[in-house]
Motif scaffolding. Structure first.
Motif, PDB file in Angstrom:
ATOM      1  N   LYS A 277      -6.069  -1.879  -7.796  1.00  0.00           N
ATOM      2  CA  LYS A 277      -7.472  -1.468  -7.734  1.00  0.00           C
ATOM      3  C   LYS A 277      -8.319  -2.556  -7.094  1.00  0.00           C
ATOM      4  CE  LYS A 277     -11.309   0.178 -10.594  1.00  0.00           C
ATOM      5  NZ  LYS A 277     -11.754   0.511 -11.978  1.00  0.00           N
TER       6      LYS A 277
ATOM      7  N   THR B  94      -3.232   1.818  -3.121  1.00  0.00           N
ATOM      8  CA  THR B  94      -2.694   2.862  -3.994  1.00  0.00           C
ATOM      9  C   THR B  94      -1.206   2.621  -4.187  1.00  0.00           C
ATOM     10  OG1 THR B  94      -2.191   4.332  -2.131  1.00  0.00           O
ATOM     11  CG2 THR B  94      -4.370   4.551  -3.174  1.00  0.00           C
ATOM     12  N   TYR B  95      -0.674   3.172  -5.279  1.00  0.00           N
ATOM     13  CA  TYR B  95       0.764   3.054  -5.540  1.00  0.00           C
ATOM     14  C   TYR B  95       1.193   4.245  -6.389  1.00  0.00           C
ATOM     15  CZ  TYR B  95      -0.381   1.612 -10.321  1.00  0.00           C
ATOM     16  OH  TYR B  95      -0.860   1.576 -11.618  1.00  0.00           O
ATOM     17  N   GLN B  96       2.486   4.470  -6.440  1.00  0.00           N
ATOM     18  CA  GLN B  96       3.042   5.547  -7.255  1.00  0.00           C
ATOM     19  C   GLN B  96       3.946   4.921  -8.312  1.00  0.00           C
ATOM     20  OE1 GLN B  96       2.471   8.942  -7.174  1.00  0.00           O
ATOM     21  NE2 GLN B  96       3.691   8.943  -9.051  1.00  0.00           N
TER      22      GLN B  96
ATOM     23  N   GLU C 244       0.833  -1.204   0.000  1.00  0.00           N
ATOM     24  CA  GLU C 244       0.000   0.000   0.000  1.00  0.00           C
ATOM     25  C   GLU C 244       0.873   1.263   0.000  1.00  0.00           C
ATOM     26  OE1 GLU C 244      -2.516   3.097   0.269  1.00  0.00           O
ATOM     27  OE2 GLU C 244      -3.156   1.041  -0.169  1.00  0.00           O
TER      28      GLU C 244
ATOM     29  N   ASN D  77      -7.890  -2.568  -3.400  1.00  0.00           N
ATOM     30  CA  ASN D  77      -8.130  -1.269  -2.740  1.00  0.00           C
ATOM     31  C   ASN D  77      -6.852  -0.659  -2.179  1.00  0.00           C
ATOM     32  OD1 ASN D  77     -11.037  -1.247  -3.109  1.00  0.00           O
ATOM     33  ND2 ASN D  77     -11.119  -2.883  -1.566  1.00  0.00           N
TER      34      ASN D  77
END
Length: 338
Positions: free
Chosen positions: A163, A168-170, A142, A166
């Motif tokens: 996705k 997020t990543y950069q 995460e 649930n």
């Protein structure tokens, strides 16, 4: 309306005629060299040494085709391609064959008008992290920064996976495996994601491979295989059946060491047809009787090629897994030579 239908029919016929005129076999023979698109550098799969000599699992596919078609496994020009340039290099005619750990997908097969002629490695996407990151599962990533090659299926799979969970990543976008390795080692990203085989190859090249771990999750199906241009069925047949010859050779116990002996002594009808002792399968694709025999002699059968480049006794250390013969619980299965 009738006029537009007629014109559309003429246009379609013209395109089909143009595709039918493609003769890659004749072009390769006239040139005396096979132009083979490969990775810019992925140890075990395709990489040049200090003298510019290319070796690897995919490179041996190029050699086998050159041996089958030109009678000499060394008559190959290796054209390095990135994830973004590989398909353009093939469709434009810069290369005759793409042997570059590329995933067979619906859109690439249909929209890009490529023909994948088979699978030479069944793979799946994974993640590599530094051991000191303290992560043991991809589901613990995460908010992580992730190095990802643009223009690849891994880019899309990464987005889908995060996705679905649930998270997020950069993304840290890269153009090649070499750049990915550099960015990852420089600490620009927490994790590097690509095909699991590519991660193993990349880690093997590190000075401290023991300090990096490949997480257990495999998040996709990545059937990797050689591709040719759509519209030249005979050339596609040549590359397809060259791959099958390597796979069948392993199944029937034909190796680079015993191939001459089996050519004169085997009573197996399939082996006799494969090695050109009986029938003349080569004539059906514009080659001579011994095309498959030369392909096998170039670097050995599929199992020999696997073991020499990426197998468990190499620094890459990959087990056969799904890439074992169908008789050994794997998916490697050659169509019948008859």
């Amino acid at each position: 309306m009738k006029t537009s239908v007629f014109l559309g029919t003429v246009a379609a016929a013209t395109l089909m005629a143009g595709a039918g005129m493609a003769d890659t076999l004749a072009d390769v023979k006239a040139r005396g060299e096979l132009n083979c698109g490969v990775n810019t550098g992925l140890v075990g799969f395709a990489a040049p040494d200090a003298n510019g000599n290319w070796t690897g699992f995919d490179v041996d596919i190029c050699k086998a085709v050159a041996a089958a078609v030109l009678g000499d496994a060394s008559k190959v020009k290796y054209v390095p391609t990135t994830g973004q340039t590989r398909f353009t290099a093939l469709s434009s005619g810069e290369v005759d064959l793409l042997a570059r750990n590329s995933t067979w997908t619906f859109s690439r097969d249909t929209d890009l008008k490529l023909d994948f002629i088979g699978v030479n490695y069944y793979d799946g996407q994974g993640f590599m992290v530094r051991k000191d990151l303290g992560v043991t599962s991809a589901k613990e990533l995460e908010g992580a920064t992730v190095c990802i090659q643009t223009g690849t299926t891994t880019e899309l799979n990464l987005a889908d996976y995060f996705k679905a969970n649930n998270m997020t990543y950069q993304p840290v976008n890269i153009d090649s495996n070499a750049e990915g390795e550099q960015q990852y080692m420089a600490g620009a990203c927490d994790a590097y994601t690509t095909d699991a085989s590519g991660l193993a190859a990349t880690r093997a090249a590190f000075a401290d491979p023991e300090n990096h771990i490949i997480l257990p999750e495999i998040i996709s199906k990545e059937p990797l295989g050689p591709a040719v241009r759509h519209g030249d069925n005979n050339w596609g047949d040549i590359v397809r059946w060259t791959l099958y010859a390597l796979i069948a050779a392993e199944e029937y116990g034909i190796t680079s060491a015993n191939i001459e002996e089996l050519t004169s002594s085997s009573q197996n009808p399939e082996v006799q047809r494969l090695l050109g002792v009986t029938d003349d399968l080569g004539a059906m694709i514009g080659l001579d009787k011994e095309w498959a025999k030369r392909a096998i002699m170039a670097s050995g059968n599929y199992g020999e090629i696997f073991a020499a480049n990426i197998g468990e006794q190499t620094p890459i250390g990959l087990a056969r897994g799904l890439n074992a013969q169908w008789t050994q619980g794997g998916l490697m299965y050659a169509m019948p030579f008859r």
